[in-house]
Design a protein around this motif. Structure first.
Motif, mmCIF file in Angstrom:
data_model
loop_
_atom_site.group_PDB
_atom_site.id
_atom_site.type_symbol
_atom_site.label_atom_id
_atom_site.label_comp_id
_atom_site.label_asym_id
_atom_site.label_seq_id
_atom_site.Cartn_x
_atom_site.Cartn_y
_atom_site.Cartn_z
ATOM 1 N N GLN A 104 -51.406 14.718 33.397
ATOM 2 C CA GLN A 104 -51.888 15.772 33.899
ATOM 3 C C GLN A 104 -53.133 16.066 35.071
ATOM 4 O OE1 GLN A 104 -52.586 19.387 31.241
ATOM 5 N NE2 GLN A 104 -50.760 19.071 30.290
ATOM 6 N N ARG A 105 -53.763 14.878 34.727
ATOM 7 C CA ARG A 105 -54.923 15.015 35.805
ATOM 8 C C ARG A 105 -54.589 15.099 37.228
ATOM 9 N NH1 ARG A 105 -56.605 12.927 39.911
ATOM 10 N NH2 ARG A 105 -54.670 11.423 39.886
ATOM 11 N N LYS A 106 -54.903 15.779 38.227
ATOM 12 C CA LYS A 106 -54.727 15.605 39.416
ATOM 13 C C LYS A 106 -55.837 16.372 40.132
ATOM 14 C CE LYS A 106 -52.575 20.377 39.670
ATOM 15 N NZ LYS A 106 -51.444 21.150 40.249
ATOM 16 N N SER A 107 -55.745 16.000 41.481
ATOM 17 C CA SER A 107 -56.968 16.740 42.264
ATOM 18 C C SER A 107 -57.226 17.952 42.585
ATOM 19 C CB SER A 107 -56.965 15.825 43.847
ATOM 20 O OG SER A 107 -57.259 14.654 43.718
ATOM 21 N N ILE A 108 -58.298 18.656 42.269
ATOM 22 C CA ILE A 108 -58.426 20.097 42.345
ATOM 23 C C ILE A 108 -59.148 20.414 43.250
ATOM 24 C CG2 ILE A 108 -59.217 22.175 41.094
ATOM 25 C CD1 ILE A 108 -56.495 21.067 39.767
ATOM 26 N N ARG A 109 -58.587 21.235 44.300
ATOM 27 C CA ARG A 109 -59.548 21.467 45.545
ATOM 28 C C ARG A 109 -60.235 23.000 45.761
ATOM 29 N NH1 ARG A 109 -55.576 17.280 46.825
ATOM 30 N NH2 ARG A 109 -56.702 15.375 47.535
ATOM 31 N N ALA A 110 -60.103 23.780 44.777
ATOM 32 C CA ALA A 110 -60.712 24.983 44.728
ATOM 33 C C ALA A 110 -61.121 25.422 43.293
ATOM 34 C CB ALA A 110 -59.809 25.930 45.256
ATOM 35 N N PHE B 200 -67.693 19.744 48.833
ATOM 36 C CA PHE B 200 -67.446 19.608 47.461
ATOM 37 C C PHE B 200 -66.401 20.842 47.273
ATOM 38 C CE2 PHE B 200 -71.671 18.175 48.307
ATOM 39 C CZ PHE B 200 -71.427 16.778 47.840
ATOM 40 N N PHE B 201 -65.840 21.298 47.961
ATOM 41 C CA PHE B 201 -64.510 22.285 47.666
ATOM 42 C C PHE B 201 -65.207 23.624 47.135
ATOM 43 C CE2 PHE B 201 -62.344 18.197 47.820
ATOM 44 C CZ PHE B 201 -61.437 18.522 48.966
ATOM 45 N N ASP B 202 -66.513 23.597 47.179
ATOM 46 C CA ASP B 202 -67.081 25.088 46.848
ATOM 47 C C ASP B 202 -67.014 24.729 45.099
ATOM 48 O OD1 ASP B 202 -67.773 25.700 49.296
ATOM 49 O OD2 ASP B 202 -66.044 27.184 49.501
ATOM 50 N N CYS C 124 -62.025 16.637 41.674
ATOM 51 C CA CYS C 124 -61.620 15.914 42.738
ATOM 52 C C CYS C 124 -62.394 14.786 42.928
ATOM 53 C CB CYS C 124 -61.430 17.093 43.992
ATOM 54 S SG CYS C 124 -60.503 16.022 45.459
ATOM 55 N N ILE C 125 -61.980 13.664 43.011
ATOM 56 C CA ILE C 125 -62.743 12.574 43.407
ATOM 57 C C ILE C 125 -62.890 12.734 45.099
ATOM 58 C CG2 ILE C 125 -62.745 9.957 43.443
ATOM 59 C CD1 ILE C 125 -60.582 10.382 41.137
ATOM 60 N N GLU C 126 -63.894 12.325 45.556
ATOM 61 C CA GLU C 126 -64.029 12.506 47.217
ATOM 62 C C GLU C 126 -64.963 11.696 47.601
ATOM 63 O OE1 GLU C 126 -65.595 15.573 49.021
ATOM 64 O OE2 GLU C 126 -65.889 16.787 46.936
ATOM 65 N N ASP C 127 -64.660 10.788 48.678
ATOM 66 C CA ASP C 127 -65.439 10.041 49.557
ATOM 67 C C ASP C 127 -66.108 10.838 50.360
ATOM 68 O OD1 ASP C 127 -62.804 10.090 50.582
ATOM 69 O OD2 ASP C 127 -63.993 8.816 52.150
ATOM 70 N N GLN C 128 -65.683 11.977 50.757
ATOM 71 C CA GLN C 128 -66.210 12.839 51.797
ATOM 72 C C GLN C 128 -67.617 13.475 51.427
ATOM 73 O OE1 GLN C 128 -62.786 15.624 51.728
ATOM 74 N NE2 GLN C 128 -63.202 15.951 53.784
ATOM 75 N N GLY C 129 -67.882 13.441 50.048
ATOM 76 C CA GLY C 129 -69.121 13.980 49.577
ATOM 77 C C GLY C 129 -70.193 13.008 49.639
#
Ligand SMILES: Cc1cc2nc3c(=O)[nH]c(=O)nc-3n(C[C@H](O)[C@H](O)[C@H](O)COP(=O)(O)O)c2cc1C
Length: 207
Positions: free
Chosen positions: A9-15, A122-124, A165-170
């Motif tokens: 079930q894990r998936k990236s959540i962007r909001a 951080f996708f707010d 959401c794992i993110e290198d952008q952060g």
């Protein structure tokens, strides 16, 4: 939640919704995640958790840098941009999927910039977890251990109805964390995880 179900079930959540994540919940997730294996039991992970006003200030400072065109100076080259083969194709497919879901046409530079900025924001999310390590351990050594703890965080979060959401952008502007959160220069920021309750209606969360 069943372990296999969680992995599937894990998936990236962007909001995310505005609902804050209780501090105790974040602490519990991190404590569970620290059961990760590590080479020679070094447990090389450290966490910087930011929420509330501090997160707002960090978000604003990062966006300011992004908009001013400040060069990124990451502590660690998190993602190698794929230039060929199946890797490039997968990256293109992801971008196409996200832009289609978000109704962002290829030529709409404004909307594309807005989307890019969301990652740096951080996708707010109401909380951001930064995974760091001590520079004394060298650059590559702790990475497998940190990856294990990173995945544990994302899986454990599901048990509390939280999305990630794992993110290198952060972590592309690590100096912001040094200035705003007092992170010492001896620490290497490796990856960020946006954390919060998923917005069920946000199109990119439905892909
Ligand atoms: C090391 C790493 C860095 C990532 N950086 C970003 C990022 O900066 N922005 C983003 O939107 N997603 C980022 N992701 C999420 C990936 O795009 C995502 O995991 C991948 O597309 C698979 O989708 P899923 O997580 O929904 O299964 C990152 C994932 C990893 C593991």
């Amino acid at each position: 939640m069943d372990l296999i179900e969680a992995i599937q079930q894990r998936k990236s959540i962007r909001a995310f919704t505005d609902k804050p994540v209780p501090k105790e919940t974040i602490m519990e997730i991190l404590n569970i995640a620290c059961r990760a294996p590590s080479a020679m039991n070094t447990q090389p992970w450290e966490f910087i958790v930011v929420t509330g006003e501090k997160l707002k200030r960090i978000r604003a400072a990062i966006v300011e840098k992004l908009k001013s065109g400040a060069p990124i100076v990451p502590d660690h080259l998190v993602v190698s941009w794929p230039n060929e083969g199946v890797y490039k194709q997968r990256q293109i497919n992801l971008a196409k999927q996200l832009f289609k879901a978000m109704d962002i046409p290829r030529e709409d530079k404004e909307k594309r910039a807005w989307w890019l900025e969301r990652g740096f924001r951080f996708f707010d999310a109401p909380a951001a977890i930064i995974i760091a390590t001590d520079k004394v351990l060298g650059e590559a050594g702790p990475l497998l251990d940190l990856g294990a703890v990173m995945q544990n965080i994302c899986l454990a979060a599901l048990q509390f109805d939280l999305g990630t959401c794992i993110e290198d952008q952060g972590v592309l502007y690590p100096e912001v964390f040094r200035e705003q959160a007092g992170v010492p220069p001896t620490k290497r920021l490796i990856i960020a995880i946006a954390l919060g309750y998923p917005d069920p209606d946000f199109p990119a969360n439905l892909i």
